[in-house]
Design a protein around this motif. Structure first.
Motif, PDB file in Angstrom:
ATOM      1  N   LEU A 190       1.024  -1.036   0.005  1.00 37.69           N
ATOM      2  CA  LEU A 190      -0.009  -0.701   0.315  1.00 37.69           C
ATOM      3  C   LEU A 190       1.178   1.259   0.022  1.00 37.69           C
ATOM      4  N   ALA A 191       0.354   2.282  -0.739  1.00 37.02           N
ATOM      5  CA  ALA A 191       1.428   3.235  -0.557  1.00 37.02           C
ATOM      6  C   ALA A 191       0.459   4.934  -0.192  1.00 37.02           C
ATOM      7  N   PRO A 192       1.900   5.062   0.621  1.00 33.86           N
ATOM      8  CA  PRO A 192       1.092   5.829   2.500  1.00 33.86           C
ATOM      9  C   PRO A 192       0.445   6.679   1.572  1.00 33.86           C
ATOM     10  N   TYR A 193       1.063   7.602   0.688  1.00 36.13           N
ATOM     11  CA  TYR A 193       0.015   8.753  -0.128  1.00 36.13           C
ATOM     12  C   TYR A 193      -2.126   8.388  -0.795  1.00 36.13           C
ATOM     13  N   GLY A 194      -1.715   7.039  -0.846  1.00 36.49           N
ATOM     14  CA  GLY A 194      -3.286   6.701  -2.181  1.00 36.49           C
ATOM     15  C   GLY A 194      -4.004   7.133  -0.301  1.00 36.49           C
ATOM     16  N   GLU A 195      -5.600   6.916  -1.370  1.00 33.94           N
ATOM     17  CA  GLU A 195      -5.945   7.845  -1.141  1.00 33.94           C
ATOM     18  C   GLU A 195      -7.650   6.005  -0.424  1.00 33.94           C
ATOM     19  N   ASN A 196      -7.931   6.291   0.232  1.00 37.60           N
ATOM     20  CA  ASN A 196      -8.869   5.515   0.827  1.00 37.60           C
ATOM     21  C   ASN A 196      -8.400   3.708   1.214  1.00 37.60           C
ATOM     22  N   LEU A 213       3.346  -2.186   3.904  1.00 37.16           N
ATOM     23  CA  LEU A 213       3.130  -0.098   3.315  1.00 37.16           C
ATOM     24  C   LEU A 213       4.575  -0.425   2.931  1.00 37.16           C
ATOM     25  N   GLN A 214       4.132   0.529   1.781  1.00 35.32           N
ATOM     26  CA  GLN A 214       5.779   1.377   1.162  1.00 35.32           C
ATOM     27  C   GLN A 214       5.842   2.283   2.096  1.00 35.32           C
ATOM     28  N   MET A 215       6.996   2.517   2.324  1.00 36.26           N
ATOM     29  CA  MET A 215       7.890   3.849   2.719  1.00 36.26           C
ATOM     30  C   MET A 215       8.686   4.506   2.045  1.00 36.26           C
ATOM     31  N   PRO A 216       8.230   5.953   1.895  1.00 33.06           N
ATOM     32  CA  PRO A 216       9.234   6.843   0.465  1.00 33.06           C
ATOM     33  C   PRO A 216      10.569   7.016   1.691  1.00 33.06           C
ATOM     34  N   MET A 217      11.943   6.523   0.379  1.00 30.97           N
ATOM     35  CA  MET A 217      13.000   6.817   0.665  1.00 30.97           C
ATOM     36  C   MET A 217      13.643   7.629   0.128  1.00 30.97           C
ATOM     37  N   GLU A 218      14.965   7.842   0.665  1.00 33.78           N
ATOM     38  CA  GLU A 218      15.694   9.561  -0.229  1.00 33.78           C
ATOM     39  C   GLU A 218      16.457   9.154  -1.001  1.00 33.78           C
TER      40      GLU A 218
END
Length: 379
Positions: A190-196, A213-218
């Protein structure tokens, strides 16, 4: 000597015929033949002795076979305990970090209900300012143990493949397609910035999918390439890192661990990774390296911190074309047969979902087994 030979002028005597020793030559030839035959019989391994043979083609059609008909024979040498590898030693089970499936039901509960699937298990959550954070219970139960999809198979040597499809929640069409077509053993990220996200999480759990859970990294080219406002950066202070990390973990529940989104620079920075892995271990979660960075030290740091870990071997749709994805799927099968376990990552693109659905239909007949990613931790 004859008198005519003495009286004949020089050079004008009778010429003698050359007499060859034919008996000696014949004996030599016969010896050579016999010696050659003896050497041939000693050196050349030909039990048929040169007799005519017939070549019969062997069919390779496996139609009608299943994984129960195809089994890899496992040969384990008889050695002293100290000479065995880590997975063959008697104490290997105590060192395993994978999920414990026997902890998934509440005490006295006969079956897992729909409510148990879509609500966070109260044993493995704690409240925070951002929402529910995953946590390890007082008696050692981890979210990894509670939310992992069980794997039951009596054939443990069958090559196993785990596939992670990410980007869930970013596109309604793509998410619905993945939930409707992909088999339950495919892990969804799941993308953390997704809706619903709660809605997609509930539908995925009801269909039996394991979640990450996908975790965005630099990445190296940040901020030109920016994964989002809560991206984990190597330059963050400890407090800033903790705030972003906790915010990301509370975006949804019911997941077994996290997988990096981008993050080539972060994945190559040992101190930053160590902070993340220590906190993941403390919260009973696993980490998956998405395989996008060749400089990643995630595997090394995970081993040091004893974080449940798995790494992606093949990225299926880095080039989202049908021929390229099919080629990557063949490569994935080769890795699984060679190593026993293989992990792949992909995006919820229409072409990827369609090809994965078709590819998975006869996977069992080809002697392969699809498993959730948590089953590859102790590979």
């Amino acid at each position: 000597m004859a008198s005519e030979d003495l009286t004949a002028p020089l050079g004008l005597g009778k010429r003698r015929l050359l007499r060859l020793p034919f008996g000696l030559i014949g004996t030599g030839l016969l010896s050579v033949v016999l010696t050659t035959g003896l050497v041939w019989m000693l050196v050349v391994d030909d039990p048929l002795g040169g007799e005519p043979i017939a070549m019969v083609p062997v069919g390779t059609d496996i139609a009608g076979l299943s994984q129960r008909d195809i089994e890899v024979v496992e040969i384990r040498p008889t050695l002293e305990d100290g000479a065995l590898g880590p997975n063959l030693r008697p104490d290997a089970a105590s060192n395993m970090l994978g999920p414990r499936y026997d902890l998934q039901k509440h005490a006295g509960q006969n079956e897992i209900t729909r409510v148990d699937l879509i609500n966070p298990d109260p044993r493995v959550v704690e409240r925070s300012a951002y929402g529910y954070l995953p946590a390890v219970s007082d008696d050692g139960i981890r979210p990894l143990d509670v939310y992992a999809r069980p794997v039951v198979s009596e054939y443990h040597s069958v090559p196993r493949i785990a596939i992670i499809v990410g980007g869930m929640g970013l596109s309604q069409t793509g998410t619905e397609s993945a939930l409707g077509l992909l088999p339950a053993d495919v892990t969804l990220a799941l993308a953390p910035y997704g809706e619903n996200l709660d809605r997609w999480m509930q539908q995925a759990r009801e269909k039996g999918h394991e979640l990450l859970l996908q975790m965005p990294m630099e990445p190296y080219d940040f901020p030109d390439n920016d994964p989002g406002p809560h991206t984990l950066l190597v330059s963050l202070t400890p407090q800033e890192m903790a705030d972003r990390f906790n915010w990301l973990l509370t975006r949804v529940t019911n997941y077994v661990g996290v997988i990096n989104d981008m993050g080539a620079r972060f994945m190559a920075t040992r101190p930053s990774l160590q902070y993340v892995f220590e906190n993941l271990t403390k919260r009973g979660l696993m980490f998956v390296d998405d395989g996008s960075s060749s400089r990643s030290v995630a595997g090394e740091v995970a081993a040091e911190v004893r974080t449940p870990f798995s790494g992606v071997d093949v990225v299926l749709d880095a080039v989202p074309r049908e021929d390229e994805i099919n080629a990557k799927l063949l490569q994935l099968e080769g890795v699984a047969r060679a190593r026993g376990v293989a992990v792949a990552s992909a995006s919820a693109l229409p072409v990827t979902v369609r090809l994965l659905e078709a590819w998975s239909r006869d996977l069992e007949e080809r002697g392969l087994m699809l498993v959730p990613v948590s089953a590859t931790i102790d590979r």
